[in-house]
Write an enzyme that holds these catalytic residues in place. Structure first.
Site, PDB file in Angstrom:
ATOM      1  N   ASN A 187      39.900  40.875  45.414  1.00  0.00           N
ATOM      2  CA  ASN A 187      40.667  41.417  46.307  1.00  0.00           C
ATOM      3  C   ASN A 187      40.598  42.967  46.387  1.00  0.00           C
ATOM      4  OD1 ASN A 187      42.358  41.672  44.235  1.00  0.00           O
ATOM      5  ND2 ASN A 187      44.213  41.370  45.170  1.00  0.00           N
TER       6      ASN A 187
ATOM      7  N   GLU B 115      47.131  40.408  34.616  1.00  0.00           N
ATOM      8  CA  GLU B 115      47.678  40.804  35.722  1.00  0.00           C
ATOM      9  C   GLU B 115      47.498  39.643  37.021  1.00  0.00           C
ATOM     10  OE1 GLU B 115      49.394  43.629  35.950  1.00  0.00           O
ATOM     11  OE2 GLU B 115      48.723  44.999  34.420  1.00  0.00           O
TER      12      GLU B 115
ATOM     13  N   CYS C 199      48.210  41.250  45.327  1.00  0.00           N
ATOM     14  CA  CYS C 199      49.387  40.901  44.098  1.00  0.00           C
ATOM     15  C   CYS C 199      50.683  41.483  44.660  1.00  0.00           C
ATOM     16  CB  CYS C 199      48.843  40.879  42.973  1.00  0.00           C
ATOM     17  SG  CYS C 199      48.417  42.779  42.628  1.00  0.00           S
TER      18      CYS C 199
ATOM     19  N   GLU D 255      48.752  47.952  32.945  1.00  0.00           N
ATOM     20  CA  GLU D 255      47.630  48.701  33.197  1.00  0.00           C
ATOM     21  C   GLU D 255      47.717  50.083  33.313  1.00  0.00           C
ATOM     22  OE1 GLU D 255      44.975  45.482  35.514  1.00  0.00           O
ATOM     23  OE2 GLU D 255      43.801  46.135  33.804  1.00  0.00           O
TER      24      GLU D 255
HETATM   25  P1  NAD Z   1      41.285  33.663  40.388  1.00  0.00           P
HETATM   26  O1  NAD Z   1      42.206  33.323  39.195  1.00  0.00           O
HETATM   27  O2  NAD Z   1      40.902  32.468  41.194  1.00  0.00           O
HETATM   28  O3  NAD Z   1      39.854  34.238  39.842  1.00  0.00           O
HETATM   29  C1  NAD Z   1      40.040  35.702  39.185  1.00  0.00           C
HETATM   30  C2  NAD Z   1      38.899  35.572  38.423  1.00  0.00           C
HETATM   31  O4  NAD Z   1      38.954  34.678  37.145  1.00  0.00           O
HETATM   32  C3  NAD Z   1      37.514  35.472  38.979  1.00  0.00           C
HETATM   33  O5  NAD Z   1      36.585  36.292  38.416  1.00  0.00           O
HETATM   34  C4  NAD Z   1      37.297  33.880  38.383  1.00  0.00           C
HETATM   35  O6  NAD Z   1      35.861  33.537  38.326  1.00  0.00           O
HETATM   36  C5  NAD Z   1      37.753  33.794  37.179  1.00  0.00           C
HETATM   37  N1  NAD Z   1      38.342  32.670  36.642  1.00  0.00           N
HETATM   38  C6  NAD Z   1      38.937  31.744  37.120  1.00  0.00           C
HETATM   39  N2  NAD Z   1      39.455  30.543  36.450  1.00  0.00           N
HETATM   40  C7  NAD Z   1      38.946  31.244  35.309  1.00  0.00           C
HETATM   41  C8  NAD Z   1      39.403  30.444  34.029  1.00  0.00           C
HETATM   42  N3  NAD Z   1      39.799  29.347  33.748  1.00  0.00           N
HETATM   43  N4  NAD Z   1      38.974  31.263  32.631  1.00  0.00           N
HETATM   44  C9  NAD Z   1      38.267  32.462  33.052  1.00  0.00           C
HETATM   45  N5  NAD Z   1      38.117  33.132  34.039  1.00  0.00           N
HETATM   46  C10 NAD Z   1      38.361  32.540  35.322  1.00  0.00           C
HETATM   47  O7  NAD Z   1      41.929  34.532  41.323  1.00  0.00           O
HETATM   48  P2  NAD Z   1      41.263  35.216  42.645  1.00  0.00           P
HETATM   49  O8  NAD Z   1      41.344  33.999  43.558  1.00  0.00           O
HETATM   50  O9  NAD Z   1      39.973  35.664  42.144  1.00  0.00           O
HETATM   51  O10 NAD Z   1      42.515  36.394  42.922  1.00  0.00           O
HETATM   52  C11 NAD Z   1      43.512  36.268  43.738  1.00  0.00           C
HETATM   53  C12 NAD Z   1      44.765  36.175  42.543  1.00  0.00           C
HETATM   54  O11 NAD Z   1      44.547  37.533  41.756  1.00  0.00           O
HETATM   55  C13 NAD Z   1      45.969  36.272  43.326  1.00  0.00           C
HETATM   56  O12 NAD Z   1      46.860  35.118  42.762  1.00  0.00           O
HETATM   57  C14 NAD Z   1      46.690  37.821  43.212  1.00  0.00           C
HETATM   58  O13 NAD Z   1      48.036  37.679  42.965  1.00  0.00           O
HETATM   59  C15 NAD Z   1      45.875  37.990  41.766  1.00  0.00           C
HETATM   60  N6  NAD Z   1      45.738  39.331  41.630  1.00  0.00           N
HETATM   61  C16 NAD Z   1      46.709  40.392  40.799  1.00  0.00           C
HETATM   62  C17 NAD Z   1      46.462  41.287  40.603  1.00  0.00           C
HETATM   63  C18 NAD Z   1      47.423  42.273  39.688  1.00  0.00           C
HETATM   64  O14 NAD Z   1      47.406  43.328  39.374  1.00  0.00           O
HETATM   65  N7  NAD Z   1      48.571  41.580  39.272  1.00  0.00           N
HETATM   66  C19 NAD Z   1      45.802  42.136  41.214  1.00  0.00           C
HETATM   67  C20 NAD Z   1      44.802  41.380  42.030  1.00  0.00           C
HETATM   68  C21 NAD Z   1      45.004  40.135  42.299  1.00  0.00           C
END
Ligand code: NAD
Length: 496
Positions: free
Chosen positions: A167, A264, A298, A477
């Site tokens: 995102n 995060e 998020c 962070e």
């Molecule tokens: P996601 O969890 O599907 O993927 C995030 C990343 O992790 C990707 O690079 C993915 O390939 C990798 N990944 C997925 N499963 C994994 C595993 N088991 N082990 C290691 N890596 C793995 O999330 P997304 O769909 O890319 O992002 C959306 C989510 O991120 C939302 O829930 C959002 O709230 C959260 N987000 C949080 C913040 C924050 O600062 N708190 C910021 C941005 C997004």
């Protein structure tokens, strides 16, 4: 920008290798056709990327491990000069980075430009911390008696695995990479498989800035590549941004080696509009908080709590603002006063629409919605939706949607608003619209969120830490805490 994608074919396709290890671009085996990279605002395939194998992940971690000693031994001032150079290069290439961000994510120009600017300011901030040096200095500790003296100091934690979401690509990367490099860590970075081009463009600049080979390595791929990276025994620290579900898996894996984690994760944050709020300003906060980045934040304040006495005027103004949002590709959004881009993928749009339907099937009512602009074509667009007065157990009120769906509920007292805002297992951010300074203090104290914005849009400065309570994750962070998250706290004691 001359160095942007790794290789382009004649028809302007982006082609990304499986990995970048110690400055080398590593290609997958010939039989790996790669996975497509899409332009979210047109639905077109704009490139291909290869996926790293387990062997590539191992090589990348080992390269980071080999580079660690020399990089950790540089002085903060030396690292600061490299970070400052990265900030300069990003600043110089801001337009090109924003253009690439638009081409991949389809963000409106203002959002893409803000992202590129945030990257530069984050590197500049950590460059300044390094140049200043105080955050890296030994800290004497006063002890009772005069038998010994003690010193507190900080040391790079080691090899860091940095895992990105889609995102805010580049921005999230800067939030992790700049403090990790400042601390003296070496890294293996895994971009989201949906937005890897911008990350590779940033790495081009990092290499150009003179970061030594092996200090920053990249592995491309999805969850399996991320899982292999987090399980590698030579990884000391994992900084993960993504879903709470994946964050739990990362934390379980980290437990095997007691790897340090910063997580995060998701959110379900509230905007509280008090009776004394300026309604027009509150509507601007609501639109920005719920529909920036098509709600894929998020920090989305998608639970909007509005005092009974201003509810009708708020809803009327909110409706006209939402109907006025131009939901369109960047070229059309450019001319609009307020715009919203597409969702990142068709799968994400289907997920959001299915959740919306589930909410409606269990009693939620759509109060009003916007519309997708004519000519938005095959992009992954969705109209912004506002739901009024959902039940407290409706999925749209309880769960993170991560799309352009906001809920509004009315309240009568501050106690009720605070209780509703805190009735979640998340706790990332909160926003309060009020002209009453005493009330603002009370909300700040009682809202269970890592960051509380009072009458401000979702401003983020690298000096101010980011992170939340509960299911929103662990650690912080940015700021000094962001630096400390890549350091081990150590002490020494010496007889007088
Ligand atoms: P996601 O969890 O599907 O993927 C995030 C990343 O992790 C990707 O690079 C993915 O390939 C990798 N990944 C997925 N499963 C994994 C595993 N088991 N082990 C290691 N890596 C793995 O999330 P997304 O769909 O890319 O992002 C959306 C989510 O991120 C939302 O829930 C959002 O709230 C959260 N987000 C949080 C913040 C924050 O600062 N708190 C910021 C941005 C997004």
């Amino acid at each position: 920008m001359s160095t942007l994608p790794i290789r382009r074919t004649g028809d302007d396709m982006i082609v990304l290798p499986a990995a970048r290890i110690a400055g080398e671009r590593i290609r997958a085996h010939a039989d790996d056709a790669g996975t497509p990279i899409f332009n979210a605002s047109t639905g077109e395939t704009i490139g291909w990327q290869e996926s790293a194998s387990a062997a590539h992940v191992d090589s990348a971690v080992r390269a980071a491990h080999r580079a660690l000693g020399a990089w950790r031994d540089t002085t903060p001032a030396e690292r600061g000069r490299v970070l400052a150079r990265i900030a300069e290069l990003v600043e110089a290439e801001r337009d090109a980075l924003a253009a690439l961000q638009m081409r991949v994510s389809g963000k409106p120009p203002i959002e893409a430009e803000t992202d590129a600017g945030d990257v530069a300011t984050t590197f500049a901030y950590y460059a300044q911390l390094c140049a200043d040096g105080a955050a890296f200095a030994d800290e004497p500790i006063a002890l009772p008696g005069d038998a010994a003296k003690a010193v507190r100091f900080y040391d790079a934690v080691g090899v860091a695995a940095l895992i990105m979401p889609w995102n805010f690509p580049m921005v999230t990367t800067a939030w992790k990479l700049a403090p990790a490099l400042a601390a003296g860590c070496t890294v293996v970075l895994k971009p989201s498989e949906l937005t890897s081009p911008t990350e590779h463009a940033l790495i081009d600049l990092i290499e150009k800035a003179g970061v030594p080979a092996g200090v920053v390595n990249v592995v491309n791929g999805g969850a399996d590549v991320g899982a292999a990276l987090t399980a590698h025994p030579l990884v000391d620290k994992i900084s993960f941004t993504g879903s709470t579900a994946a964050g739990k898996k990362v934390m379980r894996t980290a437990a095997d080696d007691m790897k340090r984690v910063t997580l995060e994760l998701g959110g379900k944050s509230a905007l509280v509009v008090r009776e004394d709020a300026d309604v027009d300003e509150a509507v601007a906060l609501a639109v920005g908080g719920a529909f920036t980045n098509a709600g894929q934040m998020c920090s989305a304040t998608a639970r909007i709590l509005v005092h009974d006495s201003v509810y009708r005027s708020f809803m009327a103004a909110f409706e006209s603002a939402v109907r006025g949002l131009v939901v369109a590709p960047p070229e059309v959004a450019q001319a609009a006063q307020a715009a919203m881009g597409p969702l990142i993928s068709d799968a994400q749009r289907q997920r959001v629409q299915a959740m919306l339907q589930q909410g409606i099937d269990t009693g939620a009512t759509v109060a009003f919605s916007g519309h997708v602009a004519e000519g938005a074509g095959e992009g992954f667009f969705m109209a912004p939706i506002v739901v009024a007065e959902p039940a407290a157990d409706n999925v749209l009120w309880t769960d993170e949607v991560f799309g352009p769906v906001a809920c509004v509920k009315s309240f009568r007292t501050d106690d009720e608003a605070i209780a509703l805002a805190n009735d979640t297992r998340y706790g990332l951010v909160a926003t309060v619209a009020t002209r009453d300074a005493e009330a603002a203090k009370r909300y700040r104290a009682q809202l269970r969120a890592g960051l509380v914005w009072i009458n401000t849009p979702q401003l983020i400065f690298p000096q101010v830490c980011w992170g939340g309570f509960g299911l929103s994750g662990i650690g912080r962070e940015l700021g000094i805490a962001g630096l400390r998250s890549y350091q081990e706290l150590r002490h020494s004691m010496q007889a007088n």
